[in-house]
Scaffold this motif. Structure first.
Motif, PDB file in Angstrom:
ATOM      1  N   UNK A 268      -0.756  11.668   7.031  1.00  0.00           N
ATOM      2  CA  UNK A 268      -0.517  10.462   7.420  1.00  0.00           C
ATOM      3  C   UNK A 268      -0.157   9.586   6.346  1.00  0.00           C
ATOM      4  N   UNK A 269      -0.985   9.661   5.037  1.00  0.00           N
ATOM      5  CA  UNK A 269      -0.700   8.320   4.146  1.00  0.00           C
ATOM      6  C   UNK A 269       0.579   8.866   3.501  1.00  0.00           C
ATOM      7  N   UNK A 270       1.061   9.912   3.283  1.00  0.00           N
ATOM      8  CA  UNK A 270       2.253  10.038   2.432  1.00  0.00           C
ATOM      9  C   UNK A 270       3.305   9.606   3.470  1.00  0.00           C
ATOM     10  N   UNK A 271       3.186   9.629   4.524  1.00  0.00           N
ATOM     11  CA  UNK A 271       4.319   9.283   5.666  1.00  0.00           C
ATOM     12  C   UNK A 271       4.230   7.792   5.365  1.00  0.00           C
ATOM     13  N   UNK A 272       3.086   7.289   5.819  1.00  0.00           N
ATOM     14  CA  UNK A 272       2.993   5.772   5.718  1.00  0.00           C
ATOM     15  C   UNK A 272       3.709   5.093   4.591  1.00  0.00           C
ATOM     16  N   UNK A 273       3.341   5.694   3.529  1.00  0.00           N
ATOM     17  CA  UNK A 273       3.848   5.055   2.203  1.00  0.00           C
ATOM     18  C   UNK A 273       5.364   4.874   2.405  1.00  0.00           C
ATOM     19  N   UNK A 274       6.035   6.131   2.565  1.00  0.00           N
ATOM     20  CA  UNK A 274       7.372   5.933   2.616  1.00  0.00           C
ATOM     21  C   UNK A 274       8.128   5.323   3.927  1.00  0.00           C
ATOM     22  N   UNK A 275       7.561   5.487   5.015  1.00  0.00           N
ATOM     23  CA  UNK A 275       7.854   4.472   5.956  1.00  0.00           C
ATOM     24  C   UNK A 275       7.740   2.966   5.794  1.00  0.00           C
ATOM     25  N   UNK A 276       6.727   2.615   5.187  1.00  0.00           N
ATOM     26  CA  UNK A 276       6.756   1.140   4.896  1.00  0.00           C
ATOM     27  C   UNK A 276       7.880   0.907   3.683  1.00  0.00           C
ATOM     28  N   UNK A 277       8.071   1.576   2.736  1.00  0.00           N
ATOM     29  CA  UNK A 277       8.998   1.604   1.729  1.00  0.00           C
ATOM     30  C   UNK A 277      10.442   1.653   2.181  1.00  0.00           C
ATOM     31  N   UNK A 278      10.648   2.209   3.265  1.00  0.00           N
ATOM     32  CA  UNK A 278      12.069   2.502   3.853  1.00  0.00           C
ATOM     33  C   UNK A 278      12.226   0.978   4.711  1.00  0.00           C
TER      34      UNK A 278
END
Length: 461
Positions: A268-278
């Motif tokens: 979840x953390x790795x996806x959340x980082x990228x989702x926020x950056x997008x």
């Protein structure tokens, strides 16, 4: 005078004839329109039946049984998990009354159902907890409401009733899947046999660690075109969870666009980082020493909780507009110290399931809502919220679009990919905790499960 009366009669007769002629023309138009509509429907039925007939003769034959990893009691995965041969999802209804009505020949139960041959499925910490009995009372309550009620209405028709009743055991585990459509219900318009899809069924439904899974249309969508099935299977559960937690926040885009993600090296953390950056956010995350390399590769600033004082590093730096806590490591009171005024603290560790298991679904839900209201009243300077996984087809499509745009990359280390027969080892890996990225099971073992699509070809289409 007599001539005038005759002329008046002739005039009235001519008017009447005009009216009759107009009405006849109008009715003729209506009848022609109805005939065209009937012909279109007839042609539609004929084409529908033709498509079904062609599919039936393409060589696909639904096997009677499928391999599945199931539990028949709650406990540790290493003790209760076993492979069984279960009936492949099938509620085929046949009739000789009208062979052209193709919906009588569906291998799925409801018009919105999609039957998928699973190529890959991933394992999440929630799977381990469900195996141990997490959410037993809440999920059984959902099964009872949605299935047994229907089954009760059909009690006089025993054979039909069995098709609508979903039982607790044997319970197939697994939340995510990526695979190929092999059959669809009559209301499914934009998916057809042969399409590559990904998705995640609701938590109370049977899981995806099986050769086939039957899901509702809201739980499945076309998979990202640039991903292999291994990569696509790692996305749905974490993606839907993160989108449900952060979508409203990132769309509003409150300044400053700084976010803190706790436990950033997990799925979840790795996806959340990228989702926020997008969405233009700068992301800081906490992780272990082993997870720093992954988080740095994703572009996040890392705080090593093993070697650094997290409180000091977080509280002495710039304030954030979002604190996302997927692991339950913080509290609203702590988050309030590092958030700007009216910033958002979102946690995935709500007490709803635990309290429902303890007090029952109704009292558990009421107690949880009381707790949330209390937390909000105690922290009026920030927005406190709990987030949950929920099936959401538009969100799956949004995630696929972002991935195909190159803004999110699935994080699956080769050492975290297991064959279907080694599923217990995959559960053990997740059970031990601190996994980096996602753990994925290659269910079908077919070449298309691991083949990477030709990205250059996709971008040039």
């Amino acid at each position: 005078m007599h001539l005038h009366a005759q002329c008046h009669k002739v005039l009235k007769l001519s008017r009447f004839c005009c009216v009759v002629q107009t009405q006849r023309f109008f009715f003729r138009k209506v009848i022609n329109a109805l005939n065209e509509h009937i012909n279109e429907k007839t042609q539609e039925h004929r084409e529908s039946f033709q498509n079904w007939s062609e599919f039936q003769n393409r060589g696909f034959k639904r096997p009677e049984y499928m391999r599945s990893w199931v539990i028949e009691e709650y406990g540790s995965p290493q003790d209760v998990l076993k492979m069984e041969n279960l009936n492949t999802p099938n509620t085929k209804i046949t009739s000789n009354i009208d062979a052209r009505r193709s919906y009588l020949y569906q291998a799925v139960n409801h018009p919105n159902d999609v039957l998928v041959k699973v190529h890959c499925a991933s394992i999440n910490p929630i799977d381990v907890r469900i195996c141990e009995g997490y959410g037993r009372r809440l999920f059984n309550f959902q099964r009872d409401v949605l299935f047994n009620t229907i089954g009760g209405l059909l009690r006089p028709f025993k054979s039909v009733q069995e098709r609508f009743v979903e039982r607790e055991f044997p319970l197939v585990l697994g939340r995510d899947f990526s695979g190929t459509v092999v059959d669809v219900g009559t209301r499914v318009a934009d998916l057809q046999p042969g399409d590559e899809v990904y998705g995640a069924p609701s938590l109370f439904k049977f899981g995806t660690l099986a050769d086939y899974v039957c899901v509702d249309l809201n739980e499945v969508a076309q998979k990202p075109a640039t991903c292999s099935h291994i990569e696509a299977a790692s996305i749905p559960y974490v993606g839907l969870t993160v989108v449900s937690a952060l979508r409203n926040i990132v769309v509003k885009g409150k300044s400053p666009k700084n976010a803190l993600v706790l436990g950033g090296s997990g799925g979840i953390g790795t996806f959340a980082i990228q989702y926020l950056q997008s969405y233009g956010y700068s992301v800081t995350t906490t992780c272990s020493t082993e997870g720093i390399a992954i988080c740095n590769r994703l572009g996040a600033d890392c705080i090593d909780y093993k070697t650094q004082d997290v409180d000091k590093a977080v509280l002495e730096g710039d304030k954030f507009s979002v604190v996302f806590d997927p692991i339950g490591a913080a509290s609203p009171e702590w988050a309030g110290q590092c958030l700007v005024n009216c910033g958002s603290y979102v946690s995935l560790r709500s007490p709803i399931v635990e309290l429902s298991d303890k007090y029952g679904p109704l009292f558990g839900f009421s107690a949880s809502m009381s707790t949330l209201v209390k937390k909000k009243l105690q922290n009026t300077s920030i927005n406190v919220d709990w987030a949950f996984f929920k099936p959401d087809r538009p969100a799956l499509l949004e995630v696929a679009r972002i991935i195909d745009g190159g803004l999110i990359k699935p994080v699956v280390h080769p050492s975290n990919i297991y064959q279907f027969e080694d599923t217990p080892k995959a559960f053990k890996k997740v059970e031990e905790g601190h996994t980096k990225g996602k753990v994925v099971v290659n269910v079908s073992g077919l070449p298309e499960a691991v083949q990477k699509p030709n990205v250059e070809k996709i971008f040039h289409l």
